[in-house]
Design a protein around this motif. Structure first.
Motif, mmCIF file in Angstrom:
data_model
loop_
_atom_site.group_PDB
_atom_site.id
_atom_site.type_symbol
_atom_site.label_atom_id
_atom_site.label_comp_id
_atom_site.label_asym_id
_atom_site.label_seq_id
_atom_site.Cartn_x
_atom_site.Cartn_y
_atom_site.Cartn_z
ATOM 1 N N ARG A 193 9.249 -122.055 104.305
ATOM 2 C CA ARG A 193 8.133 -123.001 104.468
ATOM 3 C C ARG A 193 7.005 -122.707 103.477
ATOM 4 N NH1 ARG A 193 9.281 -123.226 110.594
ATOM 5 N NH2 ARG A 193 9.729 -125.441 110.908
ATOM 6 N N LEU A 194 6.958 -121.500 102.965
ATOM 7 C CA LEU A 194 5.951 -121.143 101.968
ATOM 8 C C LEU A 194 6.421 -121.433 100.545
ATOM 9 C CD1 LEU A 194 4.684 -117.832 103.538
ATOM 10 C CD2 LEU A 194 3.168 -119.658 102.759
ATOM 11 N N VAL A 195 7.625 -120.979 100.195
ATOM 12 C CA VAL A 195 8.068 -121.061 98.794
ATOM 13 C C VAL A 195 8.907 -122.300 98.511
ATOM 14 C CG1 VAL A 195 7.987 -118.543 98.573
ATOM 15 C CG2 VAL A 195 10.168 -119.642 99.105
ATOM 16 N N THR A 196 9.509 -122.895 99.555
ATOM 17 C CA THR A 196 10.323 -124.129 99.474
ATOM 18 C C THR A 196 11.370 -124.083 98.361
ATOM 19 O OG1 THR A 196 8.630 -125.271 98.115
ATOM 20 C CG2 THR A 196 8.500 -125.539 100.525
ATOM 21 N N ASN A 197 12.007 -122.948 98.236
ATOM 22 C CA ASN A 197 13.089 -122.798 97.262
ATOM 23 C C ASN A 197 14.095 -121.807 97.834
ATOM 24 O OD1 ASN A 197 14.382 -121.176 94.924
ATOM 25 N ND2 ASN A 197 13.662 -123.045 93.915
ATOM 26 N N THR A 198 15.344 -122.244 98.014
ATOM 27 C CA THR A 198 16.328 -121.418 98.711
ATOM 28 C C THR A 198 16.661 -120.133 97.963
ATOM 29 O OG1 THR A 198 18.059 -122.811 97.732
ATOM 30 C CG2 THR A 198 17.392 -123.316 99.992
ATOM 31 N N GLU A 199 16.685 -120.189 96.628
ATOM 32 C CA GLU A 199 16.974 -118.964 95.864
ATOM 33 C C GLU A 199 15.863 -117.935 96.061
ATOM 34 O OE1 GLU A 199 17.757 -119.796 91.796
ATOM 35 O OE2 GLU A 199 19.516 -121.047 92.205
ATOM 36 N N ASP A 200 14.623 -118.412 96.046
ATOM 37 C CA ASP A 200 13.492 -117.503 96.276
ATOM 38 C C ASP A 200 13.520 -116.935 97.688
ATOM 39 O OD1 ASP A 200 12.528 -117.881 93.718
ATOM 40 O OD2 ASP A 200 11.163 -119.498 94.286
ATOM 41 N N VAL A 201 13.963 -117.751 98.646
ATOM 42 C CA VAL A 201 14.068 -117.275 100.035
ATOM 43 C C VAL A 201 15.019 -116.095 100.118
ATOM 44 C CG1 VAL A 201 14.899 -117.829 102.358
ATOM 45 C CG2 VAL A 201 13.486 -119.469 101.131
ATOM 46 N N GLU A 202 16.184 -116.225 99.501
ATOM 47 C CA GLU A 202 17.175 -115.146 99.534
ATOM 48 C C GLU A 202 16.639 -113.898 98.843
ATOM 49 O OE1 GLU A 202 19.904 -115.043 101.273
ATOM 50 O OE2 GLU A 202 19.525 -117.075 101.975
ATOM 51 N N ASP A 203 16.001 -114.090 97.696
ATOM 52 C CA ASP A 203 15.456 -112.950 96.944
ATOM 53 C C ASP A 203 14.371 -112.228 97.741
ATOM 54 O OD1 ASP A 203 17.139 -113.507 94.859
ATOM 55 O OD2 ASP A 203 15.628 -114.514 93.629
ATOM 56 N N LEU A 204 13.442 -112.995 98.294
ATOM 57 C CA LEU A 204 12.325 -112.395 99.028
ATOM 58 C C LEU A 204 12.779 -111.765 100.337
ATOM 59 C CD1 LEU A 204 9.640 -115.131 98.310
ATOM 60 C CD2 LEU A 204 9.482 -112.727 97.639
ATOM 61 N N SER A 205 13.760 -112.371 100.979
ATOM 62 C CA SER A 205 14.312 -111.802 102.211
ATOM 63 C C SER A 205 14.994 -110.472 101.911
ATOM 64 C CB SER A 205 15.305 -112.777 102.845
ATOM 65 O OG SER A 205 15.875 -112.221 104.010
ATOM 66 N N GLN A 206 15.748 -110.446 100.816
ATOM 67 C CA GLN A 206 16.436 -109.215 100.420
ATOM 68 C C GLN A 206 15.431 -108.133 100.021
ATOM 69 O OE1 GLN A 206 19.543 -108.617 100.797
ATOM 70 N NE2 GLN A 206 19.676 -106.630 99.794
ATOM 71 N N GLU A 207 14.382 -108.530 99.294
ATOM 72 C CA GLU A 207 13.343 -107.574 98.908
ATOM 73 C C GLU A 207 12.635 -107.012 100.136
ATOM 74 O OE1 GLU A 207 10.630 -108.569 95.657
ATOM 75 O OE2 GLU A 207 12.018 -110.156 95.083
ATOM 76 N N THR A 208 12.420 -107.870 101.134
ATOM 77 C CA THR A 208 11.780 -107.420 102.379
ATOM 78 C C THR A 208 12.652 -106.390 103.076
ATOM 79 O OG1 THR A 208 10.691 -109.573 102.667
ATOM 80 C CG2 THR A 208 10.850 -108.163 104.615
ATOM 81 N N PHE A 209 13.959 -106.664 103.121
ATOM 82 C CA PHE A 209 14.906 -105.733 103.743
ATOM 83 C C PHE A 209 14.857 -104.370 103.041
ATOM 84 C CE2 PHE A 209 18.980 -103.579 103.847
ATOM 85 C CZ PHE A 209 19.318 -103.609 105.203
ATOM 86 N N ILE A 210 14.923 -104.401 101.712
ATOM 87 C CA ILE A 210 14.958 -103.149 100.937
ATOM 88 C C ILE A 210 13.659 -102.364 101.109
ATOM 89 C CG2 ILE A 210 15.011 -102.196 98.589
ATOM 90 C CD1 ILE A 210 16.889 -104.576 97.869
ATOM 91 N N LYS A 211 12.531 -103.054 101.003
ATOM 92 C CA LYS A 211 11.245 -102.369 101.118
ATOM 93 C C LYS A 211 11.044 -101.810 102.524
ATOM 94 C CE LYS A 211 6.506 -102.740 99.561
ATOM 95 N NZ LYS A 211 5.518 -103.562 98.828
ATOM 96 N N ALA A 212 11.448 -102.589 103.546
ATOM 97 C CA ALA A 212 11.313 -102.119 104.930
ATOM 98 C C ALA A 212 12.206 -100.904 105.169
ATOM 99 C CB ALA A 212 11.669 -103.248 105.896
ATOM 100 N N TYR A 213 13.415 -100.963 104.646
ATOM 101 C CA TYR A 213 14.362 -99.866 104.833
ATOM 102 C C TYR A 213 13.846 -98.577 104.171
ATOM 103 C CZ TYR A 213 18.753 -97.268 104.881
ATOM 104 O OH TYR A 213 19.718 -96.307 105.083
#
Length: 270
Positions: A25-45
């Motif tokens: 809902r913020l970035v409105t781009n599916t590729e960016d969603v996957e990238d940012l979700s993955q980055e969130t996972f890595i940083k949180a881990y």
């Protein structure tokens, strides 16, 4: 409260759908969603040892995502007030785009409630980023003000100010533009899209079932709450209209800030 690696994976998986819809809902781009979700996972881990349980795991996770999103938007401009109209004009000026949108449309079953969610997403992108994030966290994802303060790294007073200003703008835009609410509204996209494949009478019948149109006093705050209550139950990434709305969002992003000659005609009955 210590979280083990196995618990982390389970907790991340539980929160991932809402996290992804928040990012989308913020970035409105599916590729960016996957990238940012993955980055969130890595940083949180990598920073799992820093999670002390002072907040919920969900709040901590959204805080990490929020910082990544702010970095993502650092060099990008916000949508202009007429971004959606620019999108419409760009499509009306291009037979190729008209063909694309019609092909996408007929692969979906159009639902007006999903279009209201899409419209809400567009309007939020007019807001300054911090207001946008605060409004979403409070009104779509039900975070409390104190939790939003943690996520955004701000004081409770600052969050209250962001919410007041953001909600005020949202209500003003809907009151000025939405034809579902006022017949003089400039935006006709709900009926324009739903007329395709339906008679105008059928379209009006569908629109008349919405709680928004049943609100007789047209109170801006009540109408806003009806919208957000409807939107909370929708995952935009799993919506039956996702392909259509994703196409329109990408086209709006492309058309944002540009000027197109105005053409007062429908696009192949669209």
């Amino acid at each position: 409260m210590k979280v083990t690696e196995s618990e982390f994976e389970q907790l991340f998986e539980e929160n991932q759908p809402k996290l992804k819809s928040f990012i989308y809902r913020l970035v409105t781009n599916t590729e960016d969603v996957e990238d940012l979700s993955q980055e969130t996972f890595i940083k949180a881990y990598k920073n799992l040892h820093k999670f002390k349980g002072d907040s919920t795991f969900k709040t901590w996770l959204f805080a990490i995502a929020n910082n990544l999103i702010k970095d993502h938007f650092r060099a990008q401009k916000r949508w202009t007030r007429n971004a959606q109209n620019n999108c419409s004009q760009s499509i009306k000026n291009s037979s190729e785009l008209q063909e694309q949108v019609m092909n996408v449309y007929f692969k979906n079953t159009f639902e007006i409630k999903n279009h209201i969610d899409y419209c809400f997403t567009c309007v939020m992108k007019y807001l300054p980023l911090e207001r946008h994030i605060a409004v979403m966290l409070a009104d779509i994802y039900d975070f409390k003000i104190a939790e939003i303060a943690v996520i955004m790294g701000k004081s409770v007073g600052s969050i209250k100010h962001l919410l007041f200003k953001g909600r005020k703008t949202m209500k003003e835009v809907f009151a000025e533009d939405c034809t579902l609410i006022h017949k003089t509204g400039a935006c006709w996209k709900c009926s324009e899209l739903s007329n395709t494949g339906n008679s105008k009478a059928e379209t009006q019948r569908k629109i008349a079932t919405l709680e928004l149109t049943k609100e007789k006093n047209k109170d801006a705050t009540k109408l806003y709450k009806i919208r957000t209550a409807l939107i909370k139950g929708i995952d935009p990434l799993k919506s039956s209209n996702f392909q259509l709305h994703d196409f329109l969002l990408n086209q709006t992003n492309t058309a944002n800030g540009k000027t197109y000659p105005k053409i007062d005609k429908a696009c192949k009955d669209l």
